[in-house]
Write an enzyme that holds these catalytic residues in place. Structure first.
Site, mmCIF file in Angstrom:
data_model
loop_
_atom_site.group_PDB
_atom_site.id
_atom_site.type_symbol
_atom_site.label_atom_id
_atom_site.label_comp_id
_atom_site.label_asym_id
_atom_site.label_seq_id
_atom_site.Cartn_x
_atom_site.Cartn_y
_atom_site.Cartn_z
ATOM 1 C CB THR A 1 -32.203 24.821 73.279
ATOM 2 O OG1 THR A 1 -31.796 24.373 74.574
ATOM 3 C CG2 THR A 1 -31.898 26.302 73.108
ATOM 4 C CG ASP B 1 -23.389 19.257 68.079
ATOM 5 O OD1 ASP B 1 -22.987 19.118 69.247
ATOM 6 O OD2 ASP B 1 -24.525 18.927 67.705
ATOM 7 C CG ASN C 1 -28.889 21.448 77.212
ATOM 8 O OD1 ASN C 1 -28.135 22.155 77.874
ATOM 9 N ND2 ASN C 1 -29.795 21.954 76.406
ATOM 10 C CB ALA C 2 -24.553 22.635 75.570
ATOM 11 C CG HIS D 1 -18.180 23.855 74.587
ATOM 12 N ND1 HIS D 1 -19.091 24.006 73.579
ATOM 13 C CD2 HIS D 1 -18.226 25.005 75.306
ATOM 14 C CE1 HIS D 1 -19.672 25.192 73.693
ATOM 15 N NE2 HIS D 1 -19.165 25.808 74.735
ATOM 16 N N GLY E 1 -15.675 24.913 71.198
ATOM 17 C CA GLY E 1 -14.649 24.698 72.215
ATOM 18 C C GLY E 1 -13.253 25.015 71.728
ATOM 19 C CB VAL F 1 -7.391 23.161 58.421
ATOM 20 C CG1 VAL F 1 -8.091 24.026 57.400
ATOM 21 C CG2 VAL F 1 -6.270 23.952 59.106
ATOM 22 N N GLY G 1 -24.325 11.062 72.523
ATOM 23 C CA GLY G 1 -23.756 9.904 71.850
ATOM 24 C C GLY G 1 -24.510 9.524 70.592
ATOM 25 N NE ARG G 2 -29.794 12.298 70.640
ATOM 26 C CZ ARG G 2 -30.822 13.127 70.825
ATOM 27 N NH1 ARG G 2 -32.040 12.763 70.472
ATOM 28 N NH2 ARG G 2 -30.643 14.316 71.349
ATOM 29 N NE ARG H 1 -44.455 34.003 88.170
ATOM 30 C CZ ARG H 1 -45.358 34.935 87.921
ATOM 31 N NH1 ARG H 1 -45.103 36.188 88.224
ATOM 32 N NH2 ARG H 1 -46.510 34.626 87.374
#
Length: 457
Positions: A270, A41, A68-69, A71, A45, A445, A333-334, A175
């Site tokens: 992760t 985070d 799970n990630a 951007h 991006g 900025v 969303g946490r 496997r």
């Protein structure tokens, strides 16, 4: 016995060049890697978007992780949320690769294309390729993810996103995982592999409910769509061809270096290598191909889920960072946990990844803080540490050494030159730079693409 001859570096290089049939120093370093340098985070991006637009990036590639990630890119008058798609998908001149190291949820893949309006663009399918060697994420993996998390005591919970990423990587290592190539080959054989995978997990978690026939029907549709649009291929060979043609490749790391399965705050990490090595293994390029390694660093520190966070704030400053910084996870969303930037950990991150440049993001969030702190060292049981603890239980006893800065209390949004930043702000940036010994080239900025200070090209 022959004599031992002392060679200079130049003589040694010349000797090796003759033996190896080439130059040690002229390798085709057309691959740049952009990584989160903290716990994810960091604002990757935005930096990726800038590099694509300003540095003639021809190929962007995801190398690890899954959906799970997250951007977020603000461009073209809208906000894009990416989880598995490379950020270059919004650029009409950029080709996009989902590499072999990524675990692919096809439901999420097609949903993300629709959500971001990509399906409405002409020719999008000609600018993306999924590796045939990437592993597939199934619904059963997500269920297993939840069951495993539920089985842990509260203090031991990892804080997983429940997207099935960890169990998919576990399948890969065990496997019995299923790859995209399996889906695109004989469907009966794919179906049999899938049934065996489900049975394997039902033995461990009898409460799992999977409608196998419905799932297989869905994947048959995915298979037909992937084949029709020609979205699957040999991404290793493709990237090799692009590199040989002198094209610039940008690898997008997911998550962050402090979440790496080996080098992160284990076990609160992760399930893949989110450090620079994962870029090589995740798209199939040699280390000698990598030129620039850009670490993206938030001007303060955040973390989603459980795990050590020595500089976490539980006071009004922490709430202020969360509110002004809009620190809510793109994927979950946490609310993100917030604290002061940890330079002790950042220096470790730089040591492992060999950053050639740093992008410092969200500096403007600190504009109204009267006092700003940075962590510069750790103590454990009164002893000064030279490296972070390797044992999970030790983190709770860490004492943090801080350096304190007086805030600048001036707006930085809109500033485009480093020398135009408030003096106290410049001091803060320079201290970070000097501490980790990596140049800070990009400074964010503001949220927009244009809200970026570039100190050197």
């Amino acid at each position: 016995m022959g004599s031992v001859t002392s060679k200079t570096n130049d003589e040694l290089e010349s000797f090796l060049n003759k033996r190896l049939g080439g130059s040690m120093t002229s390798s085709n370093k057309t691959v740049s890697v952009l990584l989160g340098a903290q716990w994810g985070d960091e604002g990757k991006g935005k930096i990726i978007d800038y590099l694509i637009e300003n540095h003639k990036i021809n190929v962007t590639a995801r190398c690890q992780g899954g959906n799970n990630a997250g951007h977020t890119v603000v461009a073209n008058g809208r906000k894009y949320d990416f989880h598995i798609l490379p950020s270059g998908i919004i650029s009409p001149t950029c080709f996009n690769v989902i590499g072999n190291g990524v675990v692919v949820n096809l439901d999420a893949f097609f949903s993300e294309l629709a959500h971001n309006g990509i399906l409405e663009e002409s020719g999008w399918e000609k600018r993306i390729m999924i590796s045939s060697e990437a592993h597939l994420v199934f619904g059963v993996h997500s269920q297993v993810d939840g069951r495993q998390e539920d089985s842990l005591a509260a203090k031991n919970k990892i804080g997983t996103t429940n997207r099935g990423i960890g169990p998919t990587y576990s399948s890969k290592c065990f496997r019995n995982g299923i790859r995209v190539a399996d889906l695109m080959a004989d469907f009966e054989e794919f179906s049999e592999k899938y049934r065996r995978l489900v049975e394997h997990y039902k033995k461990q978690f009898p409460s799992i409910e999977v409608n196998v026939d419905e799932e297989l029907a869905k994947f048959k549709q995915h298979r037909e769509k992937l084949a029709e649009l020609k979205l699957v291929g040999d991404t290793v060979g493709f990237i090799h061809e692009q590199r040989n043609a002198g094209k610039q490749v940008l690898v997008e790391g997911a998550n962050g270096a402090l979440l790496d399965i080996d080098f992160g705050t284990y076990p609160y990490v992760t399930s893949s290598n989110s450090t620079v090595g994962g870029a090589c293994t995740g798209i199939g390029v040699p280390p000698t191909a990598v030129g620039n390694v850009i670490g993206v660093v938030k001007a303060y520190q955040t973390r989603v889920g459980t795990g050590p966070f020595p500089t976490e704030l539980f006071d009004s400053d922490g709430e202020k960072l969360q509110t002004i910084g809009k620190e809510v996870g793109v994927t979950t969303g946490r609310k993100r946990r917030c604290g002061w930037i940890d330079l002790f950990l950042l220096r470790r991150s730089a040591m492992i990844n060999g950053y050639t440049a740093i992008a410092l993001t969200k500096l403007d969030i600190l504009d109204t803080f009267p006092t700003i702190k940075v962590a510069v060292g750790y103590k454990l049981n009164g002893q000064v540490l030279s490296s972070p603890p390797a044992q999970a239980n030790a983190w709770g006893a860490i004492e943090v050494e801080y350096k304190e800065f007086e805030g600048w209390n001036e707006p930085t949004v809109g500033v485009r030159k480093f020398e135009d930043l408030p003096e106290k702000c410049r001091q803060y940036v320079k201290f970070i730079e000097d501490f980790i010994k990596v140049p800070i080239v990009y400074i964010g900025v503001g949220a927009e693409r244009e809200s970026l200070i570039v100190r050197q090209q």
